[in-house]
Design a protein around this motif. Structure first.
Motif, short mmCIF file in Angstrom:
data_model
loop_
_atom_site.label_atom_id
_atom_site.label_comp_id
_atom_site.label_asym_id
_atom_site.label_seq_id
_atom_site.Cartn_x
_atom_site.Cartn_y
_atom_site.Cartn_z
N ASP A 1 16.59 41.98 -49.72
CA ASP A 1 17.42 41.66 -50.91
C ASP A 1 17.92 42.94 -51.60
OD1 ASP A 1 17.06 39.01 -50.37
OD2 ASP A 1 15.42 38.72 -51.84
N LYS A 2 17.02 43.93 -51.71
CA LYS A 2 17.41 45.19 -52.34
C LYS A 2 18.51 45.88 -51.53
CE LYS A 2 13.04 46.17 -54.68
NZ LYS A 2 11.89 47.10 -54.78
N GLN A 3 18.35 45.89 -50.19
CA GLN A 3 19.37 46.53 -49.35
C GLN A 3 20.71 45.83 -49.48
OE1 GLN A 3 17.64 46.43 -45.46
NE2 GLN A 3 16.35 48.28 -45.82
N GLN A 4 20.70 44.49 -49.58
CA GLN A 4 21.95 43.74 -49.71
C GLN A 4 22.62 44.04 -51.07
OE1 GLN A 4 21.45 39.56 -49.20
NE2 GLN A 4 23.63 39.12 -49.20
N LEU A 5 21.81 44.16 -52.13
CA LEU A 5 22.34 44.47 -53.45
C LEU A 5 23.00 45.84 -53.48
CD1 LEU A 5 22.66 43.59 -56.41
CD2 LEU A 5 20.39 44.56 -56.86
N ILE A 6 22.39 46.79 -52.80
CA ILE A 6 22.95 48.16 -52.75
C ILE A 6 24.30 48.15 -52.05
CG2 ILE A 6 22.62 50.44 -51.73
CD1 ILE A 6 19.60 50.03 -52.22
N GLN B 1 -7.30 34.26 -43.57
CA GLN B 1 -6.97 35.62 -43.99
C GLN B 1 -5.72 36.13 -43.28
OE1 GLN B 1 -10.15 38.35 -43.40
NE2 GLN B 1 -9.15 40.04 -44.46
N ARG B 2 -5.66 35.86 -41.99
CA ARG B 2 -4.47 36.28 -41.24
C ARG B 2 -3.22 35.57 -41.74
NH1 ARG B 2 -6.68 36.33 -34.98
NH2 ARG B 2 -8.11 38.10 -35.23
N TYR B 3 -3.33 34.27 -42.10
CA TYR B 3 -2.19 33.51 -42.60
C TYR B 3 -1.69 34.12 -43.90
CZ TYR B 3 0.55 29.68 -44.56
OH TYR B 3 1.54 28.93 -45.12
N MET B 4 -2.62 34.46 -44.81
CA MET B 4 -2.23 35.04 -46.09
C MET B 4 -1.57 36.41 -45.88
SD MET B 4 -2.89 32.78 -48.36
CE MET B 4 -2.69 33.76 -49.83
N ASP B 5 -2.13 37.20 -44.91
CA ASP B 5 -1.54 38.51 -44.64
C ASP B 5 -0.13 38.38 -44.13
OD1 ASP B 5 -3.85 39.67 -45.46
OD2 ASP B 5 -4.67 39.95 -43.44
N ARG B 6 0.10 37.45 -43.24
CA ARG B 6 1.45 37.27 -42.71
C ARG B 6 2.42 36.82 -43.80
NH1 ARG B 6 -1.19 34.89 -38.16
NH2 ARG B 6 -0.77 32.82 -39.04
N LYS B 7 1.94 35.92 -44.69
CA LYS B 7 2.80 35.43 -45.77
C LYS B 7 3.17 36.57 -46.71
CE LYS B 7 3.13 31.60 -49.07
NZ LYS B 7 2.43 30.43 -49.66
N GLU B 8 2.18 37.44 -47.01
CA GLU B 8 2.43 38.56 -47.90
C GLU B 8 3.43 39.54 -47.28
OE1 GLU B 8 2.02 40.60 -51.44
OE2 GLU B 8 1.17 38.64 -50.86
N ARG B 9 3.28 39.81 -45.97
CA ARG B 9 4.20 40.72 -45.30
C ARG B 9 5.62 40.18 -45.28
NH1 ARG B 9 -0.18 41.55 -41.67
NH2 ARG B 9 0.73 39.99 -40.26
N SER B 10 5.75 38.87 -45.03
CA SER B 10 7.10 38.27 -45.01
C SER B 10 7.75 38.32 -46.39
CB SER B 10 7.00 36.82 -44.52
OG SER B 10 6.21 36.05 -45.40
N LYS B 11 6.93 38.16 -47.46
CA LYS B 11 7.45 38.23 -48.82
C LYS B 11 7.99 39.63 -49.12
CE LYS B 11 6.15 37.35 -53.64
NZ LYS B 11 5.05 36.91 -54.55
N LYS B 12 7.20 40.66 -48.74
CA LYS B 12 7.62 42.04 -48.98
C LYS B 12 8.88 42.36 -48.18
CE LYS B 12 3.09 43.93 -50.13
NZ LYS B 12 2.04 44.90 -49.74
N LEU B 13 8.94 41.86 -46.96
CA LEU B 13 10.11 42.10 -46.12
C LEU B 13 11.37 41.49 -46.72
CD1 LEU B 13 11.24 43.24 -43.49
CD2 LEU B 13 10.61 41.07 -42.38
N LYS B 14 11.24 40.29 -47.32
CA LYS B 14 12.37 39.62 -47.95
C LYS B 14 12.86 40.41 -49.16
CE LYS B 14 13.94 35.13 -49.62
NZ LYS B 14 13.57 33.74 -49.94
N GLU B 15 11.92 40.95 -49.94
CA GLU B 15 12.30 41.75 -51.11
C GLU B 15 13.08 42.99 -50.69
OE1 GLU B 15 8.76 42.58 -53.20
OE2 GLU B 15 8.50 40.54 -54.00
N ILE B 16 12.63 43.64 -49.61
CA ILE B 16 13.33 44.84 -49.13
C ILE B 16 14.73 44.50 -48.68
CG2 ILE B 16 13.32 46.60 -47.32
CD1 ILE B 16 10.26 46.52 -47.48
#
Length: 559
Positions: free
Chosen positions: A550-555, A533-548
């Motif tokens: 990418d959006k900042q770089q596009l702006i 569960q902790r592994y999945m949580d960390r993976k999900e957080r890293s994915k969301k962080l990468k999306e944020i």
């Protein structure tokens, strides 16, 4: 600027202190005579000194005329010449302890009028001659303990009208005659313990009207008739422990109305009668332990209205009258351990509102319902009760919740009662003197160190293993009725665990091993799930962080 004068004064003060006191170890007479500047000495200590023929010569301290304190100890002195202390007119303290002196003399041509303390303990004195201390008229403390004194001559303490403390303990006295302490009008402390006293004559303390402390323990006394002497009316402390007393004479303490502490332990008393303690209205502490008491009369302790410490331990008591302690409302400490009590009357402790310690260990008690009948005004949060090593099978635990501590080790607990109550979290105030690890992390090391609770199923001795599953109970669903859950927690104990563990005999190793390995497997499975569960949580957080990111770089590119 003031630092230098203060420092100079301090150095001068230390130098003065250094010159006023002198200690010589392993010295001889020649070295003693070679000491200079003796007129400034006020304290002289001589330890393990080798004097000529183990004898102190005449006027050896004549030059030390300013001495206030002289200690000549552990020097194997056999004797002092007749005028060995001549010239010590200002001497206040003299110690000749730990030598081989066998005779008391004046040892001075003139009276040592300033001497207030004389210590001749640990010597070889056999008798005290008449007028032996006549040259010390202002003596206040005299220590003659640890000698071989068998006899005191009449008037041996003549002219000691200022004597306050006399130590004669650890000698060979067999008799206290009426003339021994005659004239010691200011005597307040007398030590006669550890002798061979069989008799104390009447009127032995008739003139000692200021006597406050009397030690007579470790003798062979069989009666206490001498306590009726008028000279003992102001006695405060009396120790009669370790004698041969078989009974207490009626009204034997009637003259000791100021007595505050009485020790009667280690005698041969078999009973306490209604008139045994008449007159002891001021008594605060009484010790009657280590006797052979089998019976205590109902009103035996009623005269002790001020007593707050009572010790009746190590006797043969089987029952106690219901009203025994109703006149002792100031009691704080009660010790009735190591008797044969099988029950206590519910009303025995009902009047004791100041009780803080109650020791009933090592009796035969099989129930403790009387704990629910304590005085209403008693502060239970300050009460410590010892019920260890009895025959208790069960208790009403709700009646013990607000005590400071209750010792319950080594009883014959019923296994069914333990299963019903001890699988739940017990109150912290209860001490069963056993190590019961409550496991929540389910580590292998903890699993291998599980211990049990001894209990009895009929006559069979068993052991119960306790495991804490409170962590599983805390994982409640999100839509639970939290309010009702909180209300249920107000009860005496937490809810019964969802798992009920069977009783396990101490010799059933195979069954216990299977259970332990099953628990280990469950613990590992839970650990794996939590890690996943902790592994999945960390993976999900890293994915969301990468999306944020990418959006900042596009702006930034568009800008």
């Amino acid at each position: 600027m003031l630092a230098k004068p203060l420092l100079l004064l301090l150095l001068l003060y230390c130098a003065a202190c250094h010159t006023q006191s002198l200690q010589l170890i392993n010295c001889n007479a020649t070295q003693l005579q070679a000491v200079r500047n003796v007129t400034s000495l006020t304290t002289l200590r001589l330890h393990n000194c080798r004097l000529e023929q183990q004898q102190l010569k005449n006027a050896i301290f004549l030059r030390f005329n300013q001495l206030l304190s002289l200690e000549l100890e552990h020097s194997q002195l056999n004797s002092l010449e007749d005028y060995a202390l001549h010239g010590l007119a200002r001497l206040q303290h003299l110690s000749l302890a730990n030598n081989n002196l066998s005779l008391i003399k004046a040892w001075s041509e003139q009276p040592l009028a300033a001497l207030t303390s004389l210590d001749i303990s640990f010597n070889a004195l056999i008798r005290l001659p008449a007028h032996g201390f006549e040259q010390y008229p202002n003596l206040q403390l005299l220590n003659l303990s640890h000698n071989r004194i068998e006899h005191l001559e009449p008037d041996c303490f003549h002219n000691l009208s200022h004597l306050k403390h006399l130590q004669l303990h650890n000698n060979h006295l067999q008799l206290i005659a009426a003339s021994y302490f005659h004239g010691l009008h200011r005597l307040s402390g007398l030590g006669l313990q550890h002798n061979q006293l069989k008799q104390v004559e009447a009127a032995s303390f008739e003139s000692n009207t200021h006597l406050r402390s009397l030690h007579l323990e470790q003798n062979l006394l069989a009666d206490l008739k001498f306590l009726k002497d008028a000279g003992l009316t102001r006695l405060v402390h009396l120790n009669l422990s370790r004698n041969s007393l078989e009974q207490l004479q009626p009204s034997g303490f009637s003259k000791n109305f100021e007595l505050q502490a009485l020790d009667l332990s280690y005698n041969k008393l078999k009973e306490l009668q209604n008139n045994s303690f008449i007159g002891l209205e001021s008594l605060e502490r009484i010790n009657v332990s280590h006797n052979s008491l089998e019976h205590i009369a109902v009103d035996a302790l009623h005269p002790l209205s001020a007593v707050f410490q009572l010790d009746l331990s190590y006797n043969r008591l089987k029952t106690l009258p219901e009203n025994l302690l109703h006149g002792n409302r100031q009691l704080k400490h009660i010790d009735i351990s190591n008797n044969q009590l099988s029950q206590l009357h519910p009303g025995l402790l009902q009047q004791l509102t100041h009780l803080t310690q109650l020791n009933l260990a090592r009796n035969l008690l099989n129930e403790a319902s009387w704990l629910q009948r304590l005085a209403p005004g008693l502060n239970r949060l300050a009460l410590r009760v010892d019920l260890s090593s009895n025959r208790l099978q069960s208790l009403n635990l709700s009646s013990l919740l607000f005590f400071e501590q209750v010792q319950l080790s080594d009883n014959r607990w019923n296994c069914s009662w333990l299963v019903k109550h001890m699988l739940r979290t017990p109150p912290t105030a209860l001490n069963f003197a056993r190590s019961w690890p409550m496991l929540s992390a389910w580590s292998v090391q903890q699993l291998l160190n599980i211990r049990g609770i001894d209990c009895f199923d009929g006559q069979q001795n068993r052991s119960i293993v306790l495991l804490d599953v409170s962590a599983a109970r805390q994982q409640t669903p999100p839509d639970c009725d939290c309010k009702s859950s909180q209300e249920s927690n107000i009860e005496l104990y937490t809810l019964t665990p969802p798992l009920t563990w069977p009783r396990i005999r101490t010799d059933r190793f195979d069954s216990r091993s299977v259970i332990i390995w099953m628990l280990a497997a469950i613990a590992l499975a839970f650990a794996g799930l939590r890690w996943g569960q902790r592994y999945m949580d960390r993976k999900e957080r890293s994915k969301k962080l990468k999306e944020i990111q990418d959006k900042q770089q596009l702006i930034r590119v568009e800008a």
